[in-house]
Design an enzyme around this catalytic site. Structure first.
Site, PDB file in Angstrom:
ATOM      1  N   GLU A 103       0.641  -1.324  -0.315  1.00 65.49           N
ATOM      2  CA  GLU A 103      -0.120   0.004  -0.235  1.00 65.49           C
ATOM      3  C   GLU A 103       0.641   1.321  -0.075  1.00 65.49           C
ATOM      4  OE1 GLU A 103      -2.835   2.062  -0.889  1.00 65.49           O
ATOM      5  OE2 GLU A 103      -4.416   1.070   1.129  1.00 65.49           O
ATOM      6  N   ASP A 104       0.291   2.776  -0.432  1.00 66.49           N
ATOM      7  CA  ASP A 104       1.276   3.545  -0.924  1.00 66.49           C
ATOM      8  C   ASP A 104       1.059   4.092   0.909  1.00 66.49           C
ATOM      9  OD1 ASP A 104      -1.260   4.098  -0.469  1.00 66.49           O
ATOM     10  OD2 ASP A 104      -1.407   5.527  -2.031  1.00 66.49           O
ATOM     11  N   ASP A 128      -3.878   5.144   6.898  1.00 63.75           N
ATOM     12  CA  ASP A 128      -4.591   6.113   7.373  1.00 63.75           C
ATOM     13  C   ASP A 128      -5.155   5.462   8.527  1.00 63.75           C
ATOM     14  OD1 ASP A 128      -4.977   9.211   7.420  1.00 63.75           O
ATOM     15  OD2 ASP A 128      -6.541   9.214   5.783  1.00 63.75           O
ATOM     16  N   PHE A 144      -1.271  15.523   4.956  1.00 64.23           N
ATOM     17  CA  PHE A 144      -1.738  15.039   3.746  1.00 64.23           C
ATOM     18  C   PHE A 144      -1.105  15.291   2.735  1.00 64.23           C
ATOM     19  CE2 PHE A 144      -3.940  14.353  -0.568  1.00 64.23           C
ATOM     20  CZ  PHE A 144      -5.016  13.550   0.334  1.00 64.23           C
ATOM     21  N   ARG A 171       0.601  12.641  -8.384  1.00 71.89           N
ATOM     22  CA  ARG A 171       1.146  11.404  -8.516  1.00 71.89           C
ATOM     23  C   ARG A 171       2.310  11.182  -8.867  1.00 71.89           C
ATOM     24  NH1 ARG A 171      -2.721   7.836  -6.587  1.00 71.89           N
ATOM     25  NH2 ARG A 171      -4.727   8.351  -7.713  1.00 71.89           N
TER      26      ARG A 171
END
Ligand code: IMP
Ligand code: MG
Length: 177
Positions: free
Chosen positions: A95-96, A99, A148, A161
């Site tokens: 996963e990136d 959260d 963020f 991205r």
């Protein structure tokens, strides 16, 4: 206008990704794990990571949507699932960023139904303080605080991205406007 500043350089990222690749190669010696890329966010991390793994692996891809167009998540849906047979296989989900943990919790449940022999999680970033569901991340690139972030695969409304480094948005009040 959204403004951002670099928090991790391409060089720092490269070094850390290499270390994780080495660790996975050691931990899975003698095995052939199926490494699953969570699209789209994990794409660059996944590509760099797998090139740093020195044992045989198989790769696959999955894409979930949470109808997220800005910074808030919504309903989860699978848009594209893996195609490999993972029954009795060791899988590593890449996963990136973790959260709330809801995306992974949903995906892990789907994968468990396919009876893999083991499941581990590898995330480029871990925002631990924001966790809402209990998810154990086995391999973490970097722990980060709550801001963020964009770049190295991560987006804000599908933008940024392609940045080769990780940046943090410094005027988050501009988001979701
Ligand atoms: P979770 O379900 O709340 O854990 O959300 C995980 C997903 O939200 C990640 O896979 C990202 O796509 C997205 N996400 C969470 N935080 C950020 C961020 O700071 N920047 C970009 N995307 C994020
Ligand atoms: Mg994602």
């Amino acid at each position: 206008m959204v403004k951002y500043k670099t928090v991790l350089t391409a060089k720092q990222i490269k070094k850390r990704v290499k270390e994780i690749g080495k660790q996975i190669s050691k931990d899975y010696e003698g095995k052939e794990p199926v490494i699953i890329c969570m699209l789209k966010g994990a794409v660059y991390f996944f590509a760099d990571l797998t090139k740093n793994i020195s044992i045989p692996i198989k790769i696959d891809f999955a894409r979930l949507s949470s109808y997220r167009n800005g910074t808030t998540s919504g309903v989860m849906e699978i848009i594209s699932n893996i195609t490999s047979n993972i029954e009795n296989k060791d899988i590593i989900i890449v996963e990136d960023i973790v959260d709330s943990g809801k995306t992974l919790a949903y995906f892990i449940k789907l994968m468990k139904e396919k009876n893999p022999s083991s499941i581990r999680i590898c995330a480029f970033l871990d925002k631990k303080e924001r966790r809402e569901v209990d998810i154990k991340v086995d391999y973490v690139g970097f722990d980060i605080p709550c801001g963020f972030v964009i770049g190295y695969g991560m987006d804000y409304a599908e933008k940024f991205r392609e940045l080769p480094y990780l940046a943090e948005i410094i005027n988050p009040e501009e988001l979701d406007k």
